[in-house]
Enzyme design. Structure first.
Site, PDB file in Angstrom:
ATOM      1  N   THR A  92      -2.636  -6.274   2.858  1.00 26.91           N
ATOM      2  CA  THR A  92      -2.621  -5.995   1.422  1.00 26.91           C
ATOM      3  C   THR A  92      -1.883  -4.684   1.218  1.00 26.91           C
ATOM      4  OG1 THR A  92      -4.789  -7.047   1.280  1.00 26.91           O
ATOM      5  CG2 THR A  92      -4.070  -5.776  -0.630  1.00 26.91           C
ATOM      6  N   LYS A 168      -2.453 -11.361  -4.785  1.00 28.49           N
ATOM      7  CA  LYS A 168      -3.577 -10.795  -4.013  1.00 28.49           C
ATOM      8  C   LYS A 168      -4.226  -9.620  -4.772  1.00 28.49           C
ATOM      9  CE  LYS A 168      -6.207  -9.335  -0.636  1.00 28.49           C
ATOM     10  NZ  LYS A 168      -7.506  -9.952  -0.408  1.00 28.49           N
TER      11      LYS A 168
HETATM   12  P1  NAP Z   1      -8.938  -2.452  10.016  1.00 27.22           P
HETATM   13  O1  NAP Z   1      -9.992  -3.144  10.801  1.00 27.22           O
HETATM   14  O2  NAP Z   1      -9.173  -1.059   9.553  1.00 27.22           O
HETATM   15  O3  NAP Z   1      -7.580  -2.514  10.925  1.00 27.22           O
HETATM   16  C1  NAP Z   1      -6.440  -1.814  10.532  1.00 27.22           C
HETATM   17  C2  NAP Z   1      -5.336  -1.993  11.549  1.00 27.22           C
HETATM   18  O4  NAP Z   1      -4.212  -1.147  11.168  1.00 27.22           O
HETATM   19  C3  NAP Z   1      -5.696  -1.577  12.978  1.00 27.22           C
HETATM   20  O5  NAP Z   1      -4.995  -2.393  13.880  1.00 27.22           O
HETATM   21  C4  NAP Z   1      -5.175  -0.144  13.029  1.00 27.22           C
HETATM   22  O6  NAP Z   1      -4.884   0.311  14.331  1.00 27.22           O
HETATM   23  C5  NAP Z   1      -3.886  -0.296  12.266  1.00 27.22           C
HETATM   24  N1  NAP Z   1      -3.357   0.975  11.767  1.00 27.22           N
HETATM   25  C6  NAP Z   1      -3.857   1.772  10.785  1.00 27.22           C
HETATM   26  N2  NAP Z   1      -3.074   2.841  10.590  1.00 27.22           N
HETATM   27  C7  NAP Z   1      -2.044   2.729  11.482  1.00 27.22           C
HETATM   28  C8  NAP Z   1      -0.901   3.511  11.762  1.00 27.22           C
HETATM   29  N3  NAP Z   1      -0.627   4.632  11.067  1.00 27.22           N
HETATM   30  N4  NAP Z   1      -0.064   3.089  12.736  1.00 27.22           N
HETATM   31  C9  NAP Z   1      -0.310   1.949  13.442  1.00 27.22           C
HETATM   32  N5  NAP Z   1      -1.376   1.158  13.208  1.00 27.22           N
HETATM   33  C10 NAP Z   1      -2.237   1.543  12.231  1.00 27.22           C
HETATM   34  O7  NAP Z   1      -8.543  -3.271   8.697  1.00 27.22           O
HETATM   35  P2  NAP Z   1      -8.709  -4.850   8.413  1.00 27.22           P
HETATM   36  O8  NAP Z   1     -10.030  -5.082   7.774  1.00 27.22           O
HETATM   37  O9  NAP Z   1      -8.318  -5.608   9.623  1.00 27.22           O
HETATM   38  O10 NAP Z   1      -7.628  -5.019   7.231  1.00 27.22           O
HETATM   39  C11 NAP Z   1      -6.242  -5.188   7.526  1.00 27.22           C
HETATM   40  C12 NAP Z   1      -5.541  -5.558   6.221  1.00 27.22           C
HETATM   41  O11 NAP Z   1      -6.119  -6.761   5.696  1.00 27.22           O
HETATM   42  C13 NAP Z   1      -5.667  -4.507   5.105  1.00 27.22           C
HETATM   43  O12 NAP Z   1      -4.469  -4.445   4.380  1.00 27.22           O
HETATM   44  C14 NAP Z   1      -6.804  -5.062   4.239  1.00 27.22           C
HETATM   45  O13 NAP Z   1      -6.727  -4.605   2.905  1.00 27.22           O
HETATM   46  C15 NAP Z   1      -6.535  -6.542   4.349  1.00 27.22           C
HETATM   47  N6  NAP Z   1      -7.701  -7.406   4.125  1.00 27.22           N
HETATM   48  C16 NAP Z   1      -8.914  -7.035   4.608  1.00 27.22           C
HETATM   49  C17 NAP Z   1      -9.999  -7.855   4.363  1.00 27.22           C
HETATM   50  C18 NAP Z   1     -11.375  -7.466   4.856  1.00 27.22           C
HETATM   51  O14 NAP Z   1     -12.368  -7.978   4.312  1.00 27.22           O
HETATM   52  N7  NAP Z   1     -11.493  -6.594   5.839  1.00 27.22           N
HETATM   53  C19 NAP Z   1      -9.852  -9.060   3.664  1.00 27.22           C
HETATM   54  C20 NAP Z   1      -8.571  -9.431   3.229  1.00 27.22           C
HETATM   55  C21 NAP Z   1      -7.499  -8.588   3.463  1.00 27.22           C
HETATM   56  P3  NAP Z   1      -6.034   1.081  15.193  1.00 27.22           P
HETATM   57  O15 NAP Z   1      -6.872  -0.002  15.787  1.00 27.22           O
HETATM   58  O16 NAP Z   1      -5.278   1.869  16.166  1.00 27.22           O
HETATM   59  O17 NAP Z   1      -6.803   1.943  14.203  1.00 27.22           O
END
Ligand code: NAP
Length: 289
Positions: A92, A168
């Site tokens: 997102t 979205k």
């Molecule tokens: P998350 O668990 O916080 O994972 C974030 C990912 O991004 C991790 O792989 C993290 O790496 C990486 N990352 C963050 N900053 C970075 C940087 N500067 N350089 C390289 N890698 C970086 O988040 P998530 O829940 O999987 O969400 C991912 C996306 O899906 C977001 O855009 C979110 O809005 C969307 N989304 C989430 C949900 C939900 O319910 N969680 C639902 C729909 C959509 P590290 O492991 O090294 O930190």
């Protein structure tokens, strides 16, 4: 298919497990390498750089936000990517960055598809995501087998990738507004001695059925905000992105402004890592309870 996958957080990790289960070959990269280990045991090939993931038939990314995308998808990464590669970005992100990425990819002969998803990590683990895809139709056709391994349905929105991001963000704005009103209704009911659960039984079996009112309503009724399925901090990010997208086309979103302030209040009270449903606590606190 032979694909790369970048970003193995809550969502990305669950998605890769299902892509592997469907028989695709996956090269994975994550900033913190430890998160790749469990996937290696399922058959993923762990690579040491985003450039190694940018190969094969397609590369998927599921990074946190705009800042993460900018850190990883650099001009030099695109410069060295094979011509004709498809990059599918499922995170997102802002509408403005999606537009920028579409232009940058096109200028280097790389296809760019935006495919943000609806559904939390438990839905991703069950391979039941709702996928909203936009971009070149042929590129979407080619990656459809991967979408089929992680989602229950892919909705095609248009040929401009950013249009999927608008869908979205509009959906998450409505979700945030629903949770805000649930929280405010809960505070109103509490002031008059009516149990939130009794109220929920009435509305979810009549005018407001569906997972949003049932799921978030239950969390608010039980005052249970942990463990977070969708963090308030990420909800605030999305409402801000909806406001920015609206601003860019001179469209007021007054309700989004209210919800943004409620989420800022949650974060200011140290509740950013709690579930979005913590908006119920914000409303109760404002009512002195
Ligand atoms: P998350 O668990 O916080 O994972 C974030 C990912 O991004 C991790 O792989 C993290 O790496 C990486 N990352 C963050 N900053 C970075 C940087 N500067 N350089 C390289 N890698 C970086 O988040 P998530 O829940 O999987 O969400 C991912 C996306 O899906 C977001 O855009 C979110 O809005 C969307 N989304 C989430 C949900 C939900 O319910 N969680 C639902 C729909 C959509 P590290 O492991 O090294 O930190």
């Amino acid at each position: 298919m032979d694909i790369g996958f970048i970003g193995l957080g809550e969502m990305g990790g669950a998605m890769v497990a299902n892509i592997l289960k469907a028989g695709h070959s996956v090269r994975v990269w994550n900033r913190s390498p430890d998160k790749a280990q469990a996937l290696a045991e399922l058959g993923a090939q762990v690579v040491g750089s985003p450039a190694e993931a940018f190969a094969g038939d397609a590369v998927f990314s599921m990074l946190a936000d705009d800042a993460a995308m900018r850190d990883v998808v650099s001009a030099s990464l695109l410069e060295h990517a094979p011509r004709g590669l498809i990059h599918v970005n499922m995170a997102t992100i802002s509408v403005s960055l999606a537009e920028e990425l579409a232009t940058a990819h096109a200028s280097r002969g790389v296809h760019y598809v935006a495919a943000p998803v609806m559904g939390r990590p438990d839905v991703a683990a069950a391979a039941k995501l709702t996928i909203v895809a936009a971009g070149p139709a042929e590129a979407i056709d080619r990656v459809q087998p991967v979408f089929d391994s992680i989602g229950q349905k892919t909705w095609r929105i248009g040929s401009l990738p950013q249009q999927a991001n608008v869908v979205k963000l509009a959906a998450n704005f409505m979700l945030a507004s629903a949770v805000e009103t649930l929280g405010e209704a809960s505070a109103l009911l509490g002031g008059h001695g009516v149990a939130m659960q009794d109220f929920l039984d009435v509305i979810t079996n009549s005018v407001f059925p569906g997972p949003v009112y049932q799921g978030y309503g239950k969390m608010i009724a039980e005052r249970r905000y942990e463990p977070a399925l969708f963090k308030a901090r990420l909800g605030l990010k999305d409402v801000r992105l909806a406001l920015a997208a609206a601003d860019s086309v001179s469209t007021p979103l007054p309700v989004a402004s209210v919800v943004r302030d409620s989420l800022i209040e949650a974060v200011a009270h140290g509740d950013g890592e709690k579930d979005f449903a913590v908006l119920g606590q914000v409303a109760s606190r404002r009512a002195g309870r």
